[in-house]
Write an enzyme that holds these catalytic residues in place. Sequence first.
Site, short mmCIF file in Angstrom:
data_model
loop_
_atom_site.label_atom_id
_atom_site.label_comp_id
_atom_site.label_asym_id
_atom_site.label_seq_id
_atom_site.Cartn_x
_atom_site.Cartn_y
_atom_site.Cartn_z
CD GLU A 3 -2.46 7.41 9.40
OE1 GLU A 3 -3.36 6.62 9.07
OE2 GLU A 3 -1.99 8.25 8.62
CG HIS A 57 -2.15 4.35 5.24
ND1 HIS A 57 -1.98 4.28 3.88
CD2 HIS A 57 -2.28 3.05 5.66
CE1 HIS A 57 -2.01 3.02 3.48
NE2 HIS A 57 -2.20 2.26 4.54
CE LYS A 75 -5.66 4.27 1.73
NZ LYS A 75 -4.70 5.23 2.29
CB CYS A 104 -0.94 -0.02 1.19
SG CYS A 104 -1.90 -1.54 1.24
CG PHE A 110 -0.79 -5.71 4.43
CD1 PHE A 110 -1.16 -5.09 5.61
CD2 PHE A 110 -1.75 -6.42 3.72
CE1 PHE A 110 -2.47 -5.16 6.07
CE2 PHE A 110 -3.06 -6.49 4.18
CZ PHE A 110 -3.42 -5.86 5.35
CG HIS A 165 -6.36 0.89 0.61
ND1 HIS A 165 -5.32 1.38 -0.15
CD2 HIS A 165 -5.80 0.40 1.74
CE1 HIS A 165 -4.18 1.18 0.49
NE2 HIS A 165 -4.44 0.59 1.64
#
Lengths: 416, 93
Positions: A313, A302, A334, A163, A398, A339
């Site tokens: 976060e 994010h 998002k 990502c 990830f 995403h």
Amino acid sequence: MTLRRVAVTGLGVVAPLGASVEELWKNLVAGRSGVHRLPASISQGLRSPIGASVSFDGKNHFEPPRLRLLDRVSQMALVAARQAIVDSRVDFAAEKRERCGVFVGTSMGGAETTEEGYHTLYAQQSDRIKPYSVLNAMANAPAAWIGIDHGLYGPMLTYSTACSSSAVALGEAARRIQHGDVDVMLAGGAEAPLVVGVLRAWDAMKTLATEDAHDPSTSCRPFAATRTGLVLGEGAAFVVLEDWSHAFARGAIIHAELTGYGLTSDVAHITRPTIEGQAKSMQSALFAANLAPEAIDYINAHGTATSQNDAVETAAIKVVFGERAHTIPVSSTKSMHGHLLGAAGALEFVITTLSLARGVVPPTMHLNVPDPACDLDYVSGHARAARLQTAMSNSFAFGGTNAVLILKAVPVANSA
Amino acid sequence: MSTLDTLVDILTRDYCVAREQITAEATLETLGLDSLSVLELMFKIEDRYKVKITDDPPTDLLTVSDVVRYIDSLLPGNSATRNLNQLEASTDT
């Protein structure tokens, strides 16, 4: 060694909220959602049949012989890259082409082609795999086609860090410019994951948002107590990055300056993010930009809407910004465009650039029920006018590659 | 539809080749077909004629007339000569 400055001179998007920068911006500021129920042909069997697809048909952009060579991921990449080039008004024919390059981030590559191949092989029990399959599916196809189309003889690289892939592509491109290796870089990301196999694989991880029973478009709820996971989206976003003096000399309109890039790794768990890793990437970007935390006016988070990410976060932002964390607008777009995985960082960088240039912070939507673990100013529900000098765009992944980009507004004399 | 007509149809529709470019001696390469396109073309021929091409296509399939001849060799009977005559007639006009 004095580092050269990096100008952002071109923007292009093919995204769930719009296949142009203006359409995307208009919808973001209005708080519209691009999330919807996917057609049964691809969502059958999913626990949550939603996604953020793009209204995009390659047939409108490419002739049949060309189209056969292009997976959907490359089609969208080529169109978004061309938009960015047109916006920048750069003329590669007039450039030293070996000093122009392209860096692309993608996570799943040519997923549609891979899926078609397996369908032929296993479902149809046929050995008629398309001769172009490898060329369509390979992860570096989008970068290769952009380089070929525009005659970019400089560095051509593809980054795959899940990502954060395209945030890495932008950051690495900026470094090449800063160090004087190149003058002009196309940098961006592309992702086309809305095919059965990929959707089912993500579904199996149980990280996807539950479909809202009343309104599927509100299913992605970053930072809310009611968040249930991410919503997969597709699309591409590209920017033209350019040595500042080079851009200035050709009279380019400069949208913003890319001043900081931070890159750290969690090295903890393949999916679980760490507060320390995220905080250090933000600090690293601030250090690169030679800025104190006080200088940041907006954070494009994010903000995936997974239980883990949003709490971590939030905590990481508090580590970096201390008490001031509560007064900085932080939004996750998002909530509207979903995403885009490998394309997410580039898309959100484009949005952050527009935010700086236009003095508007896009909202976090669908945050109706606050989570005590997420207690910052998330610009919930409505866009907000604000004078912004400096903004940060976060991308985490990830695998643990954390990439943070910092942008600075351009004085009006140089900007649009 | 003759073999030639079928091939012309595939080349114009799926490969965007202009009809006037297609002559007996035009090479597939000059018509814009690379080696992978030729492999793909074999799939299309299989579909159109309901035949199964088990061996790799010959490596000397260079021109339109080569392909017409090859297709005809896959079909019952041999109409290659007729097809080529037709092609030459049509490109004369």
